[in-house]
Design a protein around this motif. Structure first.
Motif, short mmCIF file in Angstrom:
data_model
loop_
_atom_site.label_atom_id
_atom_site.label_comp_id
_atom_site.label_asym_id
_atom_site.label_seq_id
_atom_site.Cartn_x
_atom_site.Cartn_y
_atom_site.Cartn_z
N ASP A 16 0.80 -1.21 0.00
CA ASP A 16 0.00 0.00 0.00
C ASP A 16 0.84 1.27 0.00
O ASP A 16 0.35 2.38 0.14
N GLY A 17 2.17 1.09 -0.13
CA GLY A 17 3.07 2.23 -0.16
C GLY A 17 3.58 2.68 1.19
O GLY A 17 4.45 3.55 1.28
N THR A 18 3.07 2.07 2.24
CA THR A 18 3.58 2.43 3.57
C THR A 18 4.91 1.73 3.83
O THR A 18 5.26 0.72 3.19
N ILE A 19 5.63 2.22 4.81
CA ILE A 19 6.94 1.65 5.19
C ILE A 19 6.80 0.93 6.53
O ILE A 19 6.24 1.46 7.50
N ARG A 20 7.32 -0.24 6.52
CA ARG A 20 7.34 -1.04 7.75
C ARG A 20 8.80 -1.16 8.20
O ARG A 20 9.68 -1.47 7.39
N GLY A 21 9.06 -0.94 9.53
CA GLY A 21 10.44 -0.98 10.02
C GLY A 21 10.65 -1.96 11.16
O GLY A 21 9.78 -2.16 12.02
N GLU A 22 11.76 -2.63 11.16
CA GLU A 22 12.20 -3.49 12.26
C GLU A 22 13.45 -2.83 12.87
O GLU A 22 14.50 -2.81 12.24
N GLY A 23 13.29 -2.27 14.04
CA GLY A 23 14.42 -1.54 14.64
C GLY A 23 15.09 -2.32 15.77
O GLY A 23 14.46 -3.10 16.49
N ARG A 24 16.36 -2.09 15.93
CA ARG A 24 17.11 -2.63 17.08
C ARG A 24 17.08 -1.54 18.15
O ARG A 24 17.97 -0.69 18.22
N LEU A 25 16.04 -1.62 18.94
CA LEU A 25 15.76 -0.51 19.84
C LEU A 25 16.72 -0.43 21.03
O LEU A 25 16.80 0.62 21.66
N PHE A 26 17.40 -1.50 21.37
CA PHE A 26 18.36 -1.42 22.50
C PHE A 26 19.74 -0.94 22.02
O PHE A 26 20.65 -0.76 22.82
N SER A 27 19.88 -0.74 20.70
CA SER A 27 21.16 -0.29 20.16
C SER A 27 21.24 1.23 20.17
O SER A 27 20.23 1.93 20.10
N VAL A 28 22.47 1.69 20.26
CA VAL A 28 22.80 3.11 20.10
C VAL A 28 23.79 3.20 18.96
O VAL A 28 24.87 2.60 19.01
N TRP A 29 23.40 3.98 17.94
CA TRP A 29 24.24 4.04 16.73
C TRP A 29 24.59 5.50 16.47
O TRP A 29 23.78 6.40 16.70
N GLY A 30 25.77 5.67 15.98
CA GLY A 30 26.19 7.04 15.66
C GLY A 30 25.36 7.61 14.52
O GLY A 30 25.26 7.00 13.45
N CYS A 31 24.75 8.75 14.78
CA CYS A 31 23.88 9.34 13.76
C CYS A 31 24.64 9.78 12.52
O CYS A 31 24.04 9.93 11.43
N ASP A 32 25.91 10.01 12.60
CA ASP A 32 26.71 10.43 11.45
C ASP A 32 27.42 9.27 10.75
O ASP A 32 28.20 9.47 9.83
N ARG A 33 27.13 8.07 11.17
CA ARG A 33 27.79 6.92 10.54
C ARG A 33 27.14 6.64 9.19
O ARG A 33 25.94 6.91 8.98
N THR A 34 27.90 6.08 8.30
CA THR A 34 27.42 5.81 6.93
C THR A 34 27.10 4.34 6.72
O THR A 34 26.50 3.99 5.69
N GLN A 35 27.48 3.48 7.63
CA GLN A 35 27.22 2.06 7.49
C GLN A 35 26.40 1.57 8.67
O GLN A 35 26.39 2.17 9.74
N VAL A 36 25.74 0.45 8.45
CA VAL A 36 24.93 -0.19 9.49
C VAL A 36 25.30 -1.67 9.57
O VAL A 36 25.93 -2.21 8.64
N PRO A 37 24.92 -2.33 10.65
CA PRO A 37 25.20 -3.76 10.74
C PRO A 37 24.56 -4.54 9.60
O PRO A 37 23.57 -4.13 9.01
N LYS A 38 25.16 -5.70 9.32
CA LYS A 38 24.68 -6.55 8.24
C LYS A 38 23.22 -6.95 8.49
O LYS A 38 22.85 -7.30 9.61
N GLY A 39 22.42 -6.90 7.46
CA GLY A 39 21.00 -7.23 7.53
C GLY A 39 20.13 -6.03 7.77
O GLY A 39 18.90 -6.14 7.72
N LEU A 40 20.73 -4.88 8.07
CA LEU A 40 19.98 -3.64 8.30
C LEU A 40 20.31 -2.65 7.17
O LEU A 40 21.33 -2.77 6.49
N ASN A 41 19.41 -1.69 6.96
CA ASN A 41 19.61 -0.78 5.82
C ASN A 41 19.30 0.68 6.12
O ASN A 41 19.30 1.51 5.21
N ALA A 42 19.03 1.02 7.39
CA ALA A 42 18.65 2.40 7.67
C ALA A 42 19.12 2.81 9.06
O ALA A 42 19.34 1.96 9.96
N ILE A 43 19.28 4.11 9.24
CA ILE A 43 19.58 4.69 10.56
C ILE A 43 18.39 5.55 10.93
O ILE A 43 18.01 6.47 10.20
N MET A 44 17.81 5.27 12.09
CA MET A 44 16.63 5.97 12.55
C MET A 44 17.03 7.01 13.61
O MET A 44 17.84 6.71 14.50
#
Length: 302
Positions: A236-264
């Motif tokens: 339907d055009g909506t976006i569904r996300g699976e987040g690693r909510l206990f993780s803390v990731w650098g907002c300025d980083r350009t890479q993410v762990p394998k299997g993930l594709n976005a920084i929230m």
């Protein structure tokens, strides 16, 4: 001397045979009558012979008495008393020297030979003094850290992005600090006893003595923090996300762990109600703490 008497040269005292009477004969012998008996003896005894007989008698008397032996036995002023020795043949006794330590037998002054090898007669182990008693092992620092993290303690602990924590032990921090990323809600013995769900973690540890400790952690969310996620577009055009909510990731980083594709990027954490929406980007929401709160976040632009 009485020269009268009977014709045969014998005489008696007036007592009629009692007492002592001496008669001299012409043949040079005399008759001595003592208590009625006649005893013949030489009458020719000179004064010098009598003196010699007295001297001989004195020598014999001194030999039997031996006064010097009594003096030695009683002890003088400069002598040590001794006990009489064993009687010698003939009845005489001798004195012995004072008692002394027995003279050592041959070989007594030499060190005795060892009767066996060290294995046959081992030396006893010395008992340690109180000052030498072994000290107990120092406590394990990780055990101490887990024991010190009580309920309500804030930690700089989070999921580093690969399903493992960034620390090997808890370290308490100020709950108002920007790096206070988690808080202890329960202390138990097994991590399986901790409540599960998004934004929660059970941190178990086995102590040095074999016992176990577990800290039940809740993630401390704040606006501006980032975490990695996997986003997928629906039919339907909506976006569904699976987040690693206990993780803390650098907002300025350009890479993410394998299997993930976005920084929230977290925009809000309301305790109830929905997330505020934005016009430029879609806001995603994740209920946490069993629905007690909601994490609102948008994708960081590439």
């Amino acid at each position: 001397m009485d020269h009268g008497g009977s014709p045969d040269g014998t005489g008696q005292n007036g007592a009629g045979g009692g007492g002592t009477h001496i008669s001299a004969r012409a043949d040079g012998r005399s008759t001595i009558t003592v208590a009625g008996r006649d005893i013949n003896s030489m009458y020719f005894i000179s004064a010098s012979s009598a003196a010699l007989a007295a001297l001989v008698g004195l020598v014999i008397l001194l030999g039997m008495w031996q006064p010097w032996q009594e003096t030695a036995a009683s002890g003088g002023h400069d002598r040590t008393a001794t006990a009489a020795g064993p009687e010698r043949p003939g009845g005489s006794s001798t004195t012995t020297a004072p008692n002394r330590e027995p003279a050592p037998a041959a070989g007594d002054d030499e060190e005795p030979e060892d009767s066996g090898s060290p294995e046959d007669s081992p030396s006893p182990s010395p008992s340690p003094s109180p000052s030498e008693s072994p000290s107990p092992d120092p406590p394990d620092p990780v055990d101490v850290a887990f024991a010190s993290a009580g309920v309500g303690t804030c930690l700089d602990v989070y999921d580093a992005g690969w399903g493992r924590l960034n620390r090997d032990r808890p370290a308490a921090v100020d709950c108002g600090a920007d790096f206070a990323f988690s808080k202890v809600t329960t202390v138990t013995d097994l991590a399986a006893n901790c409540p599960s769900g998004p934004g929660r973690w059970g941190w178990g540890h086995v102590n040095h003595d074999g016992s176990s400790t577990a800290l039940c952690l809740d993630r401390v969310f704040a606006a501006g923090q980032c975490f990695p996620a996997k986003l997928s577009r629906q039919a339907d055009g909506t976006i569904r996300g699976e987040g690693r909510l206990f993780s803390v990731w650098g907002c300025d980083r350009t890479q993410v762990p394998k299997g993930l594709n976005a920084i929230m990027v977290i925009t809000a954490v309301p305790s109830g109600g929905g997330c505020p929406q934005r016009t430029d980007r879609q806001t995603l929401s994740w209920p946490v703490f069993s629905g007690a709160a909601t994490v609102c976040a948008v994708q960081r632009p590439n």
